[in-house]
Design an enzyme around this catalytic site. Structure first.
Site, PDB file in Angstrom:
ATOM      1  N   LYS A  22      -5.837  -0.269 -11.643  1.00 13.55           N
ATOM      2  CA  LYS A  22      -4.639   0.397 -11.125  1.00 13.55           C
ATOM      3  C   LYS A  22      -3.440  -0.543 -11.144  1.00 13.55           C
ATOM      4  O   LYS A  22      -2.361  -0.184 -11.616  1.00 13.55           O
ATOM      5  CB  LYS A  22      -4.905   0.844  -9.678  1.00 13.55           C
ATOM      6  CG  LYS A  22      -3.642   1.241  -8.927  1.00 13.55           C
ATOM      7  CD  LYS A  22      -3.919   1.694  -7.503  1.00 13.55           C
ATOM      8  CE  LYS A  22      -4.006   0.604  -6.486  1.00 13.55           C
ATOM      9  NZ  LYS A  22      -2.720   0.125  -5.969  1.00 13.55           N
ATOM     10  N   ASN A  23      -3.635  -1.764 -10.634  1.00 14.87           N
ATOM     11  CA  ASN A  23      -2.485  -2.657 -10.462  1.00 14.87           C
ATOM     12  C   ASN A  23      -2.020  -3.309 -11.764  1.00 14.87           C
ATOM     13  O   ASN A  23      -1.005  -4.006 -11.781  1.00 14.87           O
ATOM     14  CB  ASN A  23      -2.777  -3.712  -9.386  1.00 14.87           C
ATOM     15  CG  ASN A  23      -2.786  -3.077  -8.001  1.00 14.87           C
ATOM     16  OD1 ASN A  23      -2.362  -1.930  -7.835  1.00 14.87           O
ATOM     17  ND2 ASN A  23      -3.277  -3.806  -7.017  1.00 14.87           N
ATOM     18  N   CYS A 116       5.269   0.221   5.681  1.00 18.54           N
ATOM     19  CA  CYS A 116       3.978   0.475   5.055  1.00 18.54           C
ATOM     20  C   CYS A 116       2.906   0.052   6.047  1.00 18.54           C
ATOM     21  O   CYS A 116       3.141  -0.836   6.874  1.00 18.54           O
ATOM     22  CB  CYS A 116       3.931  -0.354   3.778  1.00 18.54           C
ATOM     23  SG  CYS A 116       2.332  -0.669   3.095  1.00 18.54           S
ATOM     24  N   ARG A 121       6.594  -5.540   3.914  1.00 21.18           N
ATOM     25  CA  ARG A 121       6.696  -5.541   2.455  1.00 21.18           C
ATOM     26  C   ARG A 121       8.121  -5.366   1.923  1.00 21.18           C
ATOM     27  O   ARG A 121       8.434  -4.388   1.242  1.00 21.18           O
ATOM     28  CB  ARG A 121       5.751  -4.484   1.863  1.00 21.18           C
ATOM     29  CG  ARG A 121       4.334  -4.701   2.317  1.00 21.18           C
ATOM     30  CD  ARG A 121       3.363  -3.752   1.702  1.00 21.18           C
ATOM     31  NE  ARG A 121       3.094  -4.033   0.299  1.00 21.18           N
ATOM     32  CZ  ARG A 121       2.323  -3.279  -0.458  1.00 21.18           C
ATOM     33  NH1 ARG A 121       1.783  -2.190   0.022  1.00 21.18           N
ATOM     34  NH2 ARG A 121       2.092  -3.604  -1.707  1.00 21.18           N
ATOM     35  N   ASP A 304      -6.743  -7.833  -1.363  1.00 23.07           N
ATOM     36  CA  ASP A 304      -7.274  -6.494  -1.630  1.00 23.07           C
ATOM     37  C   ASP A 304      -8.800  -6.429  -1.498  1.00 23.07           C
ATOM     38  O   ASP A 304      -9.379  -5.351  -1.632  1.00 23.07           O
ATOM     39  CB  ASP A 304      -6.847  -6.021  -3.035  1.00 23.07           C
ATOM     40  CG  ASP A 304      -5.374  -5.655  -3.096  1.00 23.07           C
ATOM     41  OD1 ASP A 304      -4.754  -5.497  -2.028  1.00 23.07           O
ATOM     42  OD2 ASP A 304      -4.839  -5.537  -4.213  1.00 23.07           O
ATOM     43  N   ARG A 396      -6.082   7.205  -4.307  1.00 22.49           N
ATOM     44  CA  ARG A 396      -4.995   6.460  -4.940  1.00 22.49           C
ATOM     45  C   ARG A 396      -5.533   5.347  -5.829  1.00 22.49           C
ATOM     46  O   ARG A 396      -4.868   4.963  -6.790  1.00 22.49           O
ATOM     47  CB  ARG A 396      -4.108   5.800  -3.872  1.00 22.49           C
ATOM     48  CG  ARG A 396      -3.352   6.769  -3.028  1.00 22.49           C
ATOM     49  CD  ARG A 396      -2.408   6.038  -2.139  1.00 22.49           C
ATOM     50  NE  ARG A 396      -1.567   5.157  -2.938  1.00 22.49           N
ATOM     51  CZ  ARG A 396      -0.719   4.281  -2.433  1.00 22.49           C
ATOM     52  NH1 ARG A 396      -0.592   4.165  -1.129  1.00 22.49           N
ATOM     53  NH2 ARG A 396       0.009   3.533  -3.210  1.00 22.49           N
TER      54      ARG A 396
HETATM   55  N1  EPU Z   1       7.214 -10.205  -0.196  1.00 18.73           N
HETATM   56  C1  EPU Z   1       8.467 -10.454   0.297  1.00 18.73           C
HETATM   57  N2  EPU Z   1       9.557 -10.140  -0.472  1.00 18.73           N
HETATM   58  C2  EPU Z   1       9.441  -9.589  -1.699  1.00 18.73           C
HETATM   59  C3  EPU Z   1       8.161  -9.340  -2.217  1.00 18.73           C
HETATM   60  C4  EPU Z   1       7.060  -9.662  -1.441  1.00 18.73           C
HETATM   61  O1  EPU Z   1       8.607 -10.939   1.420  1.00 18.73           O
HETATM   62  O2  EPU Z   1      10.472  -9.323  -2.332  1.00 18.73           O
HETATM   63  C5  EPU Z   1       6.019 -10.566   0.588  1.00 18.73           C
HETATM   64  C6  EPU Z   1       5.198  -9.335   0.983  1.00 18.73           C
HETATM   65  O3  EPU Z   1       5.701  -8.717   2.148  1.00 18.73           O
HETATM   66  C7  EPU Z   1       3.832  -9.944   1.174  1.00 18.73           C
HETATM   67  C8  EPU Z   1       3.774 -11.038   0.097  1.00 18.73           C
HETATM   68  O4  EPU Z   1       5.140 -11.305  -0.218  1.00 18.73           O
HETATM   69  O5  EPU Z   1       3.726 -10.533   2.447  1.00 18.73           O
HETATM   70  C9  EPU Z   1       3.039 -10.686  -1.162  1.00 18.73           C
HETATM   71  O6  EPU Z   1       3.405  -9.408  -1.593  1.00 18.73           O
HETATM   72  P1  EPU Z   1       3.427  -8.977  -3.124  1.00 18.73           P
HETATM   73  O7  EPU Z   1       4.829  -8.731  -3.519  1.00 18.73           O
HETATM   74  O8  EPU Z   1       2.619  -9.918  -3.940  1.00 18.73           O
HETATM   75  O9  EPU Z   1       2.681  -7.567  -3.069  1.00 18.73           O
HETATM   76  P2  EPU Z   1       2.975  -6.369  -4.016  1.00 18.73           P
HETATM   77  O10 EPU Z   1       3.385  -6.888  -5.334  1.00 18.73           O
HETATM   78  O11 EPU Z   1       3.844  -5.379  -3.333  1.00 18.73           O
HETATM   79  C10 EPU Z   1       0.604  -6.209  -5.111  1.00 18.73           C
HETATM   80  C11 EPU Z   1      -0.464  -5.173  -5.197  1.00 18.73           C
HETATM   81  C12 EPU Z   1      -1.111  -5.005  -3.832  1.00 18.73           C
HETATM   82  C13 EPU Z   1      -1.679  -6.350  -3.406  1.00 18.73           C
HETATM   83  C14 EPU Z   1      -0.577  -7.421  -3.414  1.00 18.73           C
HETATM   84  C15 EPU Z   1      -1.083  -8.820  -3.110  1.00 18.73           C
HETATM   85  C16 EPU Z   1       0.359  -3.751  -6.961  1.00 18.73           C
HETATM   86  C17 EPU Z   1       0.899  -2.441  -7.380  1.00 18.73           C
HETATM   87  N3  EPU Z   1       0.113  -3.918  -5.662  1.00 18.73           N
HETATM   88  O12 EPU Z   1       1.547  -5.704  -4.158  1.00 18.73           O
HETATM   89  O13 EPU Z   1      -2.178  -4.069  -3.977  1.00 18.73           O
HETATM   90  O14 EPU Z   1      -2.239  -6.254  -2.116  1.00 18.73           O
HETATM   91  O15 EPU Z   1       0.053  -7.451  -4.696  1.00 18.73           O
HETATM   92  O16 EPU Z   1      -2.027  -9.212  -4.025  1.00 18.73           O
HETATM   93  O17 EPU Z   1       0.135  -4.618  -7.794  1.00 18.73           O
HETATM   94  C18 EPU Z   1      -3.617  -2.324  -3.314  1.00 18.73           C
HETATM   95  O18 EPU Z   1      -3.954  -2.210  -4.501  1.00 18.73           O
HETATM   96  O19 EPU Z   1      -4.205  -1.731  -2.374  1.00 18.73           O
HETATM   97  C19 EPU Z   1      -2.485  -3.170  -2.974  1.00 18.73           C
HETATM   98  C20 EPU Z   1      -1.866  -3.102  -1.800  1.00 18.73           C
END
Ligand code: EPU
Length: 416
Positions: A22-23, A116, A121, A304, A396
């Site tokens: 998915k990701n 969320c 996030r 995850d 999802r």
């Molecule tokens: N963060 C910030 N600012 C930003 C971006 C992130 O503060 O601009 C913080 C977030 O709040 C969090 C940390 O940085 O505390 C890491 O977040 P990240 O951005 O890496 O998460 P994401 O990209 O939104 C993806 C996966 C998630 C997975 C996380 C961490 C996808 C679509 N989603 O989310 O997957 O948990 O990386 O590995 O790739 C899931 O599949 O259930 C899922 C939540």
């Protein structure tokens, strides 16, 4: 049919094929926005998030043709570079359209995702990176309104490791003028899969998989065919289920090299793991040993997989410390696991889990995708019936979950 009834107590036996990730699929689908030529994807999982992304792209004027595990996306022209709140609020990954839209159209309007269940996030790193590349971004009426003549390459040092942030900026930089250097980039295998797809489209990217990614922008990108990598989290979820419930299972179509941290922990828990090519076999004959985990960006232990390992710790021999360092509120499953008789004490971002001999089936509520997976695992080992409510979260991210578990001998059914 919003509930899953699980009758626990049976070991899992048999073989299951793992779906595409998915990701990886979600950012790769967004890469279609970068070219006027078709992008043909295979090994795409059948998931609600994938349908939501197809709908979102469709609203922008992208042609979507779907077949069995395949999808061709054709962004001949982009009518409307907008991602509206009603879809973005159901799937945060929608924010991944921002970078590609801006790079291709010079403008984009993307709803802020809002709060969320697992934490705040924010998307400030996405915004900051695009601004460094010359974009003007205003936050107005709940939307990010972005414009840019042509994005310019820049050196961007991210404040924290962000997976979708890295992906968004990498896609934007692919069409920017000059070189972009992303530092403190996410090293997740899904970032590498996206980079491979972009390279097949003609992008010039080096270093994906390390914390420094160098991108030489090009004028335009072409079409490509790409096979989405296997889902490492789905793989890990089935492995944790077997480690908890016992049995012997072969998972096919996996990417074992993306699962080092998980496999290591499962071995520590006492499971026998054999890797052969793209298959992983797991055999668990005894009550698992307690193993602690601390989540971290890749190659560390994936956040995850945290809920699934908490479920495993609930029935393990001994006490395990589970520490969550990525999201500030990703322990919602702990309270539900307690309803099944688990002994869990929360101390800040650590859960102290004392294994019990038996869990008892009960009604529980899913709060997010991976929390639901943890509850399903607990249900598989609990005595009697566990009914997990709100399983739309599972749809999802887990393709044909009840069918695959049924294939392994589990008693699982969807009920109203
Ligand atoms: N963060 C910030 N600012 C930003 C971006 C992130 O503060 O601009 C913080 C977030 O709040 C969090 C940390 O940085 O505390 C890491 O977040 P990240 O951005 O890496 O998460 P994401 O990209 O939104 C993806 C996966 C998630 C997975 C996380 C961490 C996808 C679509 N989603 O989310 O997957 O948990 O990386 O590995 O790739 C899931 O599949 O259930 C899922 C939540």
């Amino acid at each position: 049919m919003d509930k899953l009834k699980i009758t626990g107590g049976r070991p899992l036996e048999g073989e299951v094929r793992i779906s595409g990730a998915k990701n990886a699929a979600l950012p790769i689908m967004c890469a279609a926005l970068l070219t006027e030529k078709p992008l043909a994807l295979s090994n795409l999982p059948q998931l609600r998030d994938v349908s939501t992304m197809a709908k979102l792209l469709g609203q922008m004027g992208v042609g979507v043709e779907r077949g069995d595990g395949r999808m061709t996306l054709h962004a001949r022209e982009i009518r409307e570079p907008t991602a509206a709140y009603d879809l973005v609020k159901t799937m945060r990954a929608s924010v991944l359209v921002l970078g590609p839209l801006l790079a291709r159209c010079g403008e984009a309007k993307v709803s802020l995702p809002g709060g969320c269940a697992i934490g705040q996030r924010p998307v400030d790193q996405h915004v900051k990176g695009l601004q460094a590349m010359g974009a003007s971004i205003a936050i107005e009426h709940g939307y990010m309104s972005a414009t840019a003549e042509r994005l310019r390459g820049a050196r961007i040092v991210m404040d924290m490791v962000t997976v979708t942030g890295t992906e968004n900026l990498m896609m934007a930089a692919a069409l920017a003028e000059g070189e972009t250097l992303l530092e403190n980039a996410a090293r997740e295998p899904e970032v590498v899969d996206l980079a491979n797809c972009l390279r097949a489209m003609g992008a010039r990217i080096e270093g994906a998989g390390s914390d420094k990614i160098r991108i030489q922008g090009v004028r335009s990108l072409g079409g490509a065919e790409h096979r989405v990598m296997p889902d490492r989290i789905e793989t890990g979820t089935y492995l944790a289920a077997v480690a908890a419930a016992g049995g012997k299972v072969r998972l096919t179509g996996t990417a074992p090299e993306s699962l080092d941290a998980t496999l290591e922990k499962l071995r520590e828990a006492g499971s026998r793991i054999t890797v052969a090519g793209s298959s992983i076999e797991i055999e668990a004959t005894q009550r698992p040993n307690a193993v602690g985990v601390r989540t971290a960006p890749y190659p560390g232990f994936a956040t995850d997989m945290q809920a699934q390992f908490m479920a495993l710790a609930c029935v393990a021999n001994g006490t395990a410390l589970i520490t969550e360092t990525i999201f500030e509120n990703r322990f919602m499953h702990a309270i539900e696991l307690q309803r099944l008789g688990a002994d869990i004490r929360l101390e800040g971002n650590t859960a102290v889990v004392k294994g019990v001999e038996r869990l008892q089936g009960a009604a529980v509520m899913a709060t997010d995708l991976r929390a639901s997976a943890g509850l399903v695992i607990a249900g598989l080992v609990a005595e009697g019936d566990t009914v997990v409510d709100r399983i739309y979260h599972l749809d999802r991210g887990y393709e044909a979950l009840e069918k695959k578990l049924g294939q392994l001998g589990a008693r699982v059914e969807r009920i109203g």
